[in-house]
Enzyme design. Structure first.
Site, PDB file in Angstrom:
ATOM      1  CB  ALA A  42       6.051 -24.915   2.589  1.00  0.00           C
ATOM      2  CE1 TYR A  97      -1.997 -14.285  -3.333  1.00  0.00           C
ATOM      3  CE2 TYR A  97      -0.955 -12.961  -1.795  1.00  0.00           C
ATOM      4  CZ  TYR A  97      -1.569 -14.028  -2.108  1.00  0.00           C
ATOM      5  OH  TYR A  97      -1.492 -14.942  -1.267  1.00  0.00           O
TER       6      TYR A  97
END
Ligand code: NAI
Length: 248
Positions: free
Chosen positions: A187, A153
């Protein structure tokens, strides 16, 4: 003209990949609110159709890992004025145990997918002599996160930041700006597992000077800025939106 008018996107068509949920959805919503006609292009039609309908956007199924599909979508839509490359995935495997498929999957979505879409829509933008591309990179392209392992990533996002600079340089004189945002922890479903892992959650909050995660809607205004004429002299830039994480 008021300075606020520079942020308006009336009459422009924006395509946002990976916008069925999370950060991408808030970006799509923000661009629509700023006046753009928005197309959500996502792998997930189940969520994507409803998401698009809720903000008056169109939905197109797209797997960004498929270069032919990206080219076909750009042709079908007749290009776009704004492209937001937001689709992304993460795999949290220790580097030494990373299965081939994990590495490849992350690279194919996060880096290859960004390039395929930039190439497909970039061709139309260059032909019309204007366009703005914004990719969702990550602070992970600038630092390496811990305690969770995610080498693929991090490398993919560093690739997005440098691809941004490379395309910006190539296309600047032909009216196409290319930028990216580098969010910190936000989030969304992507960070759900981390938030449920006490050691990760604690470290994430402790190492973010603002002491919290971002809401997805806090990333969207940075994308709007870069996509709009407010950033008319900005290209090749990575705009960090991380609550101060990269300060420490
Ligand atoms: P998410 O998992 O909530 O949403 C990702 C979206 O991308 C989903 O709608 C999914 O269907 C779509 N997608 C996945 N693979 C695709 C493919 N091959 N083709 C088309 N669409 C595909 O994730 P989130 O958190 O909203 O992330 C959005 C972007 O922001 C990603 O690029 C991610 O790496 C980046 N980011 C996220 C951060 C976070 O803390 N949540 C921090 C920094 C960057």
């Amino acid at each position: 003209m008021s300075i606020l008018d520079l942020f308006r996107l009336d009459g422009r068509h924006a395509v946002v990949t990976g916008a069925a949920q999370g950060i991408g959805f808030e970006i799509a919503r923000g661009l629509a609110e700023a006046g753009a006609r928005v197309t959500i292009a996502d792998l997930n039609p189940d969520v994507g159709h409803d998401a698009a309908r809720s903000i008056g956007a169109a939905f197109e199924p797209l797997n960004v890992t498929d270069p032919a599909a990206a080219t076909a979508l750009a042709a079908k839509l007749g290009g776009a004025d704004i492209l937001v490359n937001n689709a992304g995935i993460v795999r949290n495997t220790p580097a030494e145990d990373t299965p081939d498929d994990d590495w490849t999957a992350v690279m194919r979505v996060n880096l290859d997918g960004v390039f395929w879409c930039c190439r497909a829509f970039g061709q139309h933008m260059l032909a019309q002599g204007r366009g703005s591309i914004v990719s969702t990179a990550s602070m992970s392209g600038l630092i390496s996160n811990h305690p969770q392992p995610q080498a693929a990533y991090n490398a993919s996002k560093a690739g997005v930041i440098h691809l941004t600079r490379s395309l910006a340089g190539e296309w600047a004189s032909r009216g196409v700006r290319v930028n990216c945002v580098a969010p910190g922890y936000t989030a969304t479903p992507l960070t759900k597992r981390g938030l449920e892992t006490p050691e990760w959650r604690e470290t994430w909050l402790k190492e973010t000077p603002m002491g919290r995660l971002a809401e997805p809607a806090e990333i969207a205004p940075a994308v709007l800025y870069l996509a709009s004429d407010a950033a008319s002299f900005v290209t090749g830039h990575a705009l960090v939106v991380d609550g101060g994480y990269t300060c420490w």
